[in-house]
Write a protein that holds these residues in place. Structure first.
Motif, PDB file in Angstrom:
ATOM      1  N   TRP A   1      -0.447 -12.326  -7.530  1.00 55.48           N
ATOM      2  CA  TRP A   1       0.359 -12.075  -6.564  1.00 55.48           C
ATOM      3  C   TRP A   1       0.883 -11.115  -5.717  1.00 55.48           C
ATOM      4  CZ3 TRP A   1       3.630 -16.665  -8.749  1.00 55.48           C
ATOM      5  CH2 TRP A   1       2.967 -17.932  -8.890  1.00 55.48           C
ATOM      6  N   LEU A   2       1.017 -10.104  -6.645  1.00 58.23           N
ATOM      7  CA  LEU A   2       1.583  -8.542  -5.949  1.00 58.23           C
ATOM      8  C   LEU A   2       0.454  -7.895  -5.463  1.00 58.23           C
ATOM      9  CD1 LEU A   2       3.852  -7.247  -9.206  1.00 58.23           C
ATOM     10  CD2 LEU A   2       4.456  -8.190  -6.903  1.00 58.23           C
ATOM     11  N   TYR A   3      -0.881  -8.239  -5.977  1.00 56.89           N
ATOM     12  CA  TYR A   3      -2.000  -7.543  -5.198  1.00 56.89           C
ATOM     13  C   TYR A   3      -2.582  -8.411  -4.169  1.00 56.89           C
ATOM     14  CZ  TYR A   3      -2.167  -4.264  -9.434  1.00 56.89           C
ATOM     15  OH  TYR A   3      -2.297  -3.102 -10.252  1.00 56.89           O
ATOM     16  N   ALA A   4      -2.113  -9.317  -3.893  1.00 59.78           N
ATOM     17  CA  ALA A   4      -2.758 -10.308  -2.851  1.00 59.78           C
ATOM     18  C   ALA A   4      -2.781  -9.579  -1.494  1.00 59.78           C
ATOM     19  CB  ALA A   4      -2.096 -11.831  -2.838  1.00 59.78           C
ATOM     20  N   GLU A   5      -3.651  -9.988  -0.486  1.00 63.24           N
ATOM     21  CA  GLU A   5      -3.349  -9.228   0.632  1.00 63.24           C
ATOM     22  C   GLU A   5      -1.996  -9.443   1.352  1.00 63.24           C
ATOM     23  OE1 GLU A   5      -5.826  -9.576   4.978  1.00 63.24           O
ATOM     24  OE2 GLU A   5      -6.441 -10.599   3.319  1.00 63.24           O
TER      25      GLU A   5
ATOM     26  N   LEU B   1       3.428  -8.539  -2.204  1.00 58.41           N
ATOM     27  CA  LEU B   1       4.472  -7.724  -2.241  1.00 58.41           C
ATOM     28  C   LEU B   1       4.130  -6.171  -2.016  1.00 58.41           C
ATOM     29  CD1 LEU B   1       7.434  -7.307  -2.463  1.00 58.41           C
ATOM     30  CD2 LEU B   1       7.504  -7.008  -4.736  1.00 58.41           C
ATOM     31  N   LEU B   2       3.085  -5.876  -2.762  1.00 58.94           N
ATOM     32  CA  LEU B   2       2.735  -4.249  -2.648  1.00 58.94           C
ATOM     33  C   LEU B   2       2.317  -4.028  -1.141  1.00 58.94           C
ATOM     34  CD1 LEU B   2       0.702  -3.619  -5.957  1.00 58.94           C
ATOM     35  CD2 LEU B   2       3.054  -2.993  -5.440  1.00 58.94           C
ATOM     36  N   ASN B   3       1.371  -4.763  -0.415  1.00 58.90           N
ATOM     37  CA  ASN B   3       1.016  -4.587   0.835  1.00 58.90           C
ATOM     38  C   ASN B   3       2.074  -4.838   1.852  1.00 58.90           C
ATOM     39  OD1 ASN B   3      -1.839  -3.727   0.225  1.00 58.90           O
ATOM     40  ND2 ASN B   3      -2.420  -6.084   0.034  1.00 58.90           N
TER      41      ASN B   3
ATOM     42  N   TRP C   1      -6.748  -4.763  -3.504  1.00 57.63           N
ATOM     43  CA  TRP C   1      -6.670  -4.360  -4.657  1.00 57.63           C
ATOM     44  C   TRP C   1      -7.517  -5.137  -5.666  1.00 57.63           C
ATOM     45  CZ3 TRP C   1      -3.420  -0.224  -5.365  1.00 57.63           C
ATOM     46  CH2 TRP C   1      -2.379  -0.160  -4.404  1.00 57.63           C
ATOM     47  N   LEU C   2      -7.807  -6.161  -5.607  1.00 59.00           N
ATOM     48  CA  LEU C   2      -8.457  -7.068  -6.430  1.00 59.00           C
ATOM     49  C   LEU C   2     -10.037  -7.306  -5.872  1.00 59.00           C
ATOM     50  CD1 LEU C   2      -5.984  -9.298  -8.256  1.00 59.00           C
ATOM     51  CD2 LEU C   2      -6.789  -7.184  -8.852  1.00 59.00           C
ATOM     52  N   THR C   3      -9.941  -7.130  -4.723  1.00 61.79           N
ATOM     53  CA  THR C   3     -11.509  -7.522  -3.851  1.00 61.79           C
ATOM     54  C   THR C   3     -12.473  -6.535  -3.669  1.00 61.79           C
ATOM     55  OG1 THR C   3     -10.402  -7.654  -1.934  1.00 61.79           O
ATOM     56  CG2 THR C   3     -10.331  -9.866  -3.064  1.00 61.79           C
ATOM     57  N   SER C   4     -11.885  -5.232  -3.902  1.00 61.33           N
ATOM     58  CA  SER C   4     -12.762  -4.008  -3.527  1.00 61.33           C
ATOM     59  C   SER C   4     -13.323  -3.789  -4.821  1.00 61.33           C
ATOM     60  CB  SER C   4     -11.704  -3.001  -3.142  1.00 61.33           C
ATOM     61  OG  SER C   4     -12.603  -1.734  -3.094  1.00 61.33           O
TER      62      SER C   4
ATOM     63  N   PHE D   1      -9.270  -0.522 -11.606  1.00 63.57           N
ATOM     64  CA  PHE D   1      -8.069   0.228 -11.789  1.00 63.57           C
ATOM     65  C   PHE D   1      -6.983  -0.652 -11.564  1.00 63.57           C
ATOM     66  CE2 PHE D   1     -11.786   3.067 -10.529  1.00 63.57           C
ATOM     67  CZ  PHE D   1     -11.581   4.088 -11.611  1.00 63.57           C
ATOM     68  N   SER D   2      -7.068  -1.619 -10.747  1.00 64.94           N
ATOM     69  CA  SER D   2      -5.809  -2.624 -10.705  1.00 64.94           C
ATOM     70  C   SER D   2      -5.582  -3.492 -11.742  1.00 64.94           C
ATOM     71  CB  SER D   2      -6.162  -3.587  -9.524  1.00 64.94           C
ATOM     72  OG  SER D   2      -6.287  -2.647  -8.286  1.00 64.94           O
ATOM     73  N   VAL D   3      -6.554  -3.755 -12.622  1.00 64.40           N
ATOM     74  CA  VAL D   3      -6.483  -4.379 -13.781  1.00 64.40           C
ATOM     75  C   VAL D   3      -5.923  -3.422 -14.817  1.00 64.40           C
ATOM     76  CG1 VAL D   3      -7.666  -5.733 -15.538  1.00 64.40           C
ATOM     77  CG2 VAL D   3      -8.185  -6.139 -13.203  1.00 64.40           C
TER      78      VAL D   3
END
Length: 293
Positions: free
Chosen positions: A125-129, A132-134, A150-153, A159-161
């Motif tokens: 959820w934090l990494y989602a488009e 919170l991070l975005n 973060w998770l789709t590139s 590195f995100s994991v």
């Protein structure tokens, strides 16, 4: 008769544990080794067929396997140094007789007791488009900020994991270091202060040399854990995109439970076992003289 009973007594105490280990660890491991030389897939009701080294030839020519092996080594190189030195810094910070220091220790250790499933979902959820991070990025940089995938590139997913693995392991290894730090006599630091070694210099002169057994222990444990990472990948990326975050253990799971190619999954697992065995041998080589190991 008494001498025979004395000889057999230790084995009788070990028998229950050895029986459980034999049924749950040793026998399945032997079966997996045997399946590596057979064809056992799709129709699991059919007996395995002996194919010799066919699975190993396939493994050598499998580009996806080499990709996952490379990802695993990147994971290893990226995670282990952070999990060796960052927890040591945290342990030094919380190894002080300050008021409320127990709360800080608890705060640092909290990620360890959080379920990896919960942690993976939360970080996804934090990494989602719109996560919170975005959103923080948009708040700081304004409209010119473009959401980071973060998770789709393919360049960022692994590195995100890895960041989640580091976040979750900091507290665990901090406790190991904290136990070692509390075993160092305070007189050594007092003597070092008299010799002019103070501040962070004393940790370089005293803490690091005396903590070497713990450094080796944490390095080995974190390295073996990094080579066997699965939950984070399964929950957050499913090995994607384009196999960029797929590790060897996830590839074993995919072959065995999604494609039902059990024999080939065992072959990949055997390759992973050899990697872990190598790390274990290195641990014995470099840690044999350390009493804590």
């Amino acid at each position: 008769m008494t001498a025979l009973r004395d000889r057999l007594s230790p084995y009788l105490f070990l028998a229950p544990a050895l029986t459980i280990l034999g049924l749950t660890v040793f026998w399945p491991a032997l079966q997996a080794f045997y399946f590596s030389f057979t064809r056992f897939d799709y129709n699991l009701t059919r007996s395995p067929q002996w194919v010799g080294l066919e699975n190993f030839q396939r493994l050598i020519n499998d580009a996806v396997f080499w990709k996952t092996l490379g990802n695993t080594f990147i994971y290893l190189i990226g995670v282990v140094p952070l999990l060796v030195f960052l927890p040591l810094g945290l342990a030094i910070l919380v190894n002080r007789p300050l008021r409320g220091i127990t709360l800080f220790r608890l705060a640092y250790y909290t990620p360890v007791i959080v379920s990896i499933v919960v942690a993976g979902i939360a970080w996804r959820w934090l990494y989602a488009e719109t996560g919170l991070l975005n959103q923080l990025g948009q708040l700081v940089f304004g409209e010119r900020f473009q959401p980071i995938p973060w998770l789709t590139s393919p360049a960022l997913a692994l590195f995100s994991v890895m960041a989640v693995t580091v976040w979750k392991g900091l507290g665990y290894y901090m406790v190991i270091y904290l136990a070692g730090l509390q075993g160092i006599p305070g007189e050594l630091y007092e003597a070092a202060a008299l010799d002019g070694s103070d501040g962070w210099r004393r940790h370089w002169d005293i803490t690091l040399p005396l903590m070497r057994p713990y450094l080796v222990l944490v390095a080995v444990i974190s390295a073996i854990s990094a080579t066997k990472v699965f939950e984070e990948v399964f929950i957050m990326t499913q090995g994607g995109p384009l196999n960029s975050s797929k590790t060897v253990v996830y590839y074993v799971y995919q072959q065995a439970f999604q494609k039902l190619e059990v024999s080939y999954a065992c072959t990949v697992g055997l390759a992973l076992f050899l990697v872990v065995l190598t790390l274990s041998l290195l641990r014995l080589r470099f840690g044999a003289s350390d009493p804590v190991l």
